[in-house]
Scaffold this motif. Structure first.
Motif, PDB file in Angstrom:
ATOM      1  N   MET A 183       0.842  -1.178   0.000  1.00 26.47           N
ATOM      2  CA  MET A 183       0.000   0.000   0.000  1.00 26.47           C
ATOM      3  C   MET A 183       0.887   1.241   0.000  1.00 26.47           C
ATOM      4  N   PRO A 184       0.477   2.247  -0.722  1.00 28.35           N
ATOM      5  CA  PRO A 184       1.237   3.494  -0.688  1.00 28.35           C
ATOM      6  C   PRO A 184       1.142   4.163   0.683  1.00 28.35           C
ATOM      7  N   ASP A 185       2.089   5.038   0.954  1.00 27.82           N
ATOM      8  CA  ASP A 185       2.087   5.782   2.207  1.00 27.82           C
ATOM      9  C   ASP A 185       0.878   6.718   2.221  1.00 27.82           C
ATOM     10  N   GLU A 186       0.091   6.654   3.288  1.00 25.14           N
ATOM     11  CA  GLU A 186      -1.144   7.441   3.372  1.00 25.14           C
ATOM     12  C   GLU A 186      -0.875   8.941   3.307  1.00 25.14           C
ATOM     13  N   GLU A 187       0.130   9.404   4.041  1.00 26.79           N
ATOM     14  CA  GLU A 187       0.422  10.843   4.058  1.00 26.79           C
ATOM     15  C   GLU A 187       0.874  11.343   2.687  1.00 26.79           C
ATOM     16  N   LYS A 188       1.714  10.560   2.040  1.00 24.81           N
ATOM     17  CA  LYS A 188       2.201  10.959   0.713  1.00 24.81           C
ATOM     18  C   LYS A 188       1.043  11.001  -0.294  1.00 24.81           C
ATOM     19  N   LEU A 189       0.178   9.991  -0.221  1.00 23.13           N
ATOM     20  CA  LEU A 189      -0.972   9.949  -1.121  1.00 23.13           C
ATOM     21  C   LEU A 189      -1.913  11.115  -0.845  1.00 23.13           C
ATOM     22  N   LEU A 190      -2.122  11.449   0.421  1.00 22.60           N
ATOM     23  CA  LEU A 190      -2.971  12.586   0.783  1.00 22.60           C
ATOM     24  C   LEU A 190      -2.392  13.874   0.212  1.00 22.60           C
ATOM     25  N   GLU A 191      -1.082  14.041   0.314  1.00 21.20           N
ATOM     26  CA  GLU A 191      -0.432  15.224  -0.258  1.00 21.20           C
ATOM     27  C   GLU A 191      -0.648  15.298  -1.762  1.00 21.20           C
ATOM     28  N   GLU A 192      -0.523  14.151  -2.445  1.00 17.43           N
ATOM     29  CA  GLU A 192      -0.743  14.119  -3.894  1.00 17.43           C
ATOM     30  C   GLU A 192      -2.167  14.527  -4.244  1.00 17.43           C
ATOM     31  N   VAL A 193      -3.139  14.002  -3.494  1.00 20.36           N
ATOM     32  CA  VAL A 193      -4.543  14.324  -3.754  1.00 20.36           C
ATOM     33  C   VAL A 193      -4.798  15.816  -3.537  1.00 20.36           C
ATOM     34  N   ILE A 194      -4.291  16.360  -2.443  1.00 17.82           N
ATOM     35  CA  ILE A 194      -4.490  17.789  -2.152  1.00 17.82           C
ATOM     36  C   ILE A 194      -3.835  18.644  -3.229  1.00 17.82           C
ATOM     37  N   THR A 195      -2.619  18.284  -3.611  1.00 18.72           N
ATOM     38  CA  THR A 195      -1.912  19.039  -4.649  1.00 18.72           C
ATOM     39  C   THR A 195      -2.688  19.008  -5.964  1.00 18.72           C
ATOM     40  N   MET A 196      -3.196  17.838  -6.329  1.00 22.76           N
ATOM     41  CA  MET A 196      -3.968  17.729  -7.577  1.00 22.76           C
ATOM     42  C   MET A 196      -5.232  18.575  -7.506  1.00 22.76           C
ATOM     43  N   ARG A 197      -5.902  18.566  -6.346  1.00 27.03           N
ATOM     44  CA  ARG A 197      -7.120  19.369  -6.197  1.00 27.03           C
ATOM     45  C   ARG A 197      -6.811  20.860  -6.317  1.00 27.03           C
ATOM     46  N   VAL A 198      -5.744  21.308  -5.642  1.00 29.99           N
ATOM     47  CA  VAL A 198      -5.369  22.729  -5.666  1.00 29.99           C
ATOM     48  C   VAL A 198      -5.016  23.172  -7.085  1.00 29.99           C
ATOM     49  N   LYS A 199      -4.305  22.306  -7.810  1.00 29.16           N
ATOM     50  CA  LYS A 199      -3.887  22.635  -9.173  1.00 29.16           C
ATOM     51  C   LYS A 199      -5.004  22.432 -10.197  1.00 29.16           C
ATOM     52  N   GLY A 200      -6.105  21.825  -9.764  1.00 29.59           N
ATOM     53  CA  GLY A 200      -7.222  21.588 -10.679  1.00 29.59           C
ATOM     54  C   GLY A 200      -6.989  20.409 -11.614  1.00 29.59           C
ATOM     55  N   GLU A 201      -6.044  19.549 -11.264  1.00 30.02           N
ATOM     56  CA  GLU A 201      -5.757  18.361 -12.083  1.00 30.02           C
ATOM     57  C   GLU A 201      -6.812  17.293 -11.808  1.00 30.02           C
ATOM     58  N   THR A 202      -7.388  16.752 -12.857  1.00 27.14           N
ATOM     59  CA  THR A 202      -8.440  15.755 -12.672  1.00 27.14           C
ATOM     60  C   THR A 202      -8.025  14.363 -13.142  1.00 27.14           C
ATOM     61  N   GLU A 203      -7.038  14.290 -14.017  1.00 27.14           N
ATOM     62  CA  GLU A 203      -6.623  12.989 -14.551  1.00 27.14           C
ATOM     63  C   GLU A 203      -5.966  12.158 -13.448  1.00 27.14           C
ATOM     64  N   GLY A 204      -6.571  11.026 -13.133  1.00 27.94           N
ATOM     65  CA  GLY A 204      -6.056  10.132 -12.101  1.00 27.94           C
ATOM     66  C   GLY A 204      -6.476  10.498 -10.687  1.00 27.94           C
ATOM     67  N   LEU A 205      -7.154  11.628 -10.522  1.00 28.48           N
ATOM     68  CA  LEU A 205      -7.550  12.074  -9.188  1.00 28.48           C
ATOM     69  C   LEU A 205      -8.548  11.115  -8.545  1.00 28.48           C
ATOM     70  N   ALA A 206      -9.539  10.693  -9.296  1.00 28.40           N
ATOM     71  CA  ALA A 206     -10.577   9.806  -8.741  1.00 28.40           C
ATOM     72  C   ALA A 206      -9.958   8.500  -8.236  1.00 28.40           C
ATOM     73  N   GLU A 207      -8.995   7.957  -8.989  1.00 28.92           N
ATOM     74  CA  GLU A 207      -8.345   6.711  -8.574  1.00 28.92           C
ATOM     75  C   GLU A 207      -7.560   6.909  -7.281  1.00 28.92           C
ATOM     76  N   LYS A 208      -6.850   8.032  -7.183  1.00 31.58           N
ATOM     77  CA  LYS A 208      -6.072   8.318  -5.970  1.00 31.58           C
ATOM     78  C   LYS A 208      -6.988   8.548  -4.774  1.00 31.58           C
ATOM     79  N   GLU A 209      -8.116   9.238  -4.998  1.00 33.76           N
ATOM     80  CA  GLU A 209      -9.065   9.460  -3.910  1.00 33.76           C
ATOM     81  C   GLU A 209      -9.668   8.142  -3.440  1.00 33.76           C
ATOM     82  N   HIS A 210      -9.972   7.271  -4.390  1.00 33.42           N
ATOM     83  CA  HIS A 210     -10.522   5.959  -4.042  1.00 33.42           C
ATOM     84  C   HIS A 210      -9.507   5.152  -3.225  1.00 33.42           C
TER      85      HIS A 210
END
Length: 123
Positions: free
Chosen positions: A1-28
């Motif tokens: 499993m990926p590191d929870e904190e690192k994955l959370l940072e990726e999700v937040i960064t994608m949301r802030v930047k408005g990136e949608t590609e792959g976001l749903a998979e990372k959130e899931h």
């Protein structure tokens, strides 16, 4: 499993930047990781209970053991693979798992063209 904190940072960064590609998979995936969080890991989901919830983990491990044993057998090394099912309360529980594990071993025997005996232990 990926590191929870690192994955959370990726999700937040994608949301802030408005990136949608792959976001749903990372959130899931993040939701799945949070769902597996245990306040007391010693009382949590592990051993046989984990294999009931996520049978693919045990199947992958048993297949890897059988493939390694088959490869050793082909090289002339005598092996006697044993699969221990931890946190099993009764022999009946092992009886529920054993046919599935034997099917995996049979598949590897057929693929690798070797004789392979798998012993399932209860601990």
């Amino acid at each position: 499993m990926p590191d929870e904190e690192k994955l959370l940072e990726e999700v937040i960064t994608m949301r802030v930047k408005g990136e949608t590609e792959g976001l749903a998979e990372k959130e899931h995936l993040l939701a799945e990781i949070k769902g597996l969080h245990e306040s007391n890991p010693m009382m949590g989901l592990r051993g046989r209970p984990l294999s009931i919830v996520m049978p693919e983990i045990v199947e992958m491990q048993v297949r890897a053991i059988c493939e390694a044993a088959a490869d050793c057998t082909k090289r002339g090394i005598i092996v006697k693979p044993e699969i221990m099912i931890p946190l099993t309360a009764t022999i009946g529980e092992t009886g529920m798992d054993q046919p599935r594990l034997e099917r995996i071993a049979a598949t590897v025997r057929e693929e690798k063209k070797v004789k392979l005996r798998l012993q399932v232990l209860v601990r």
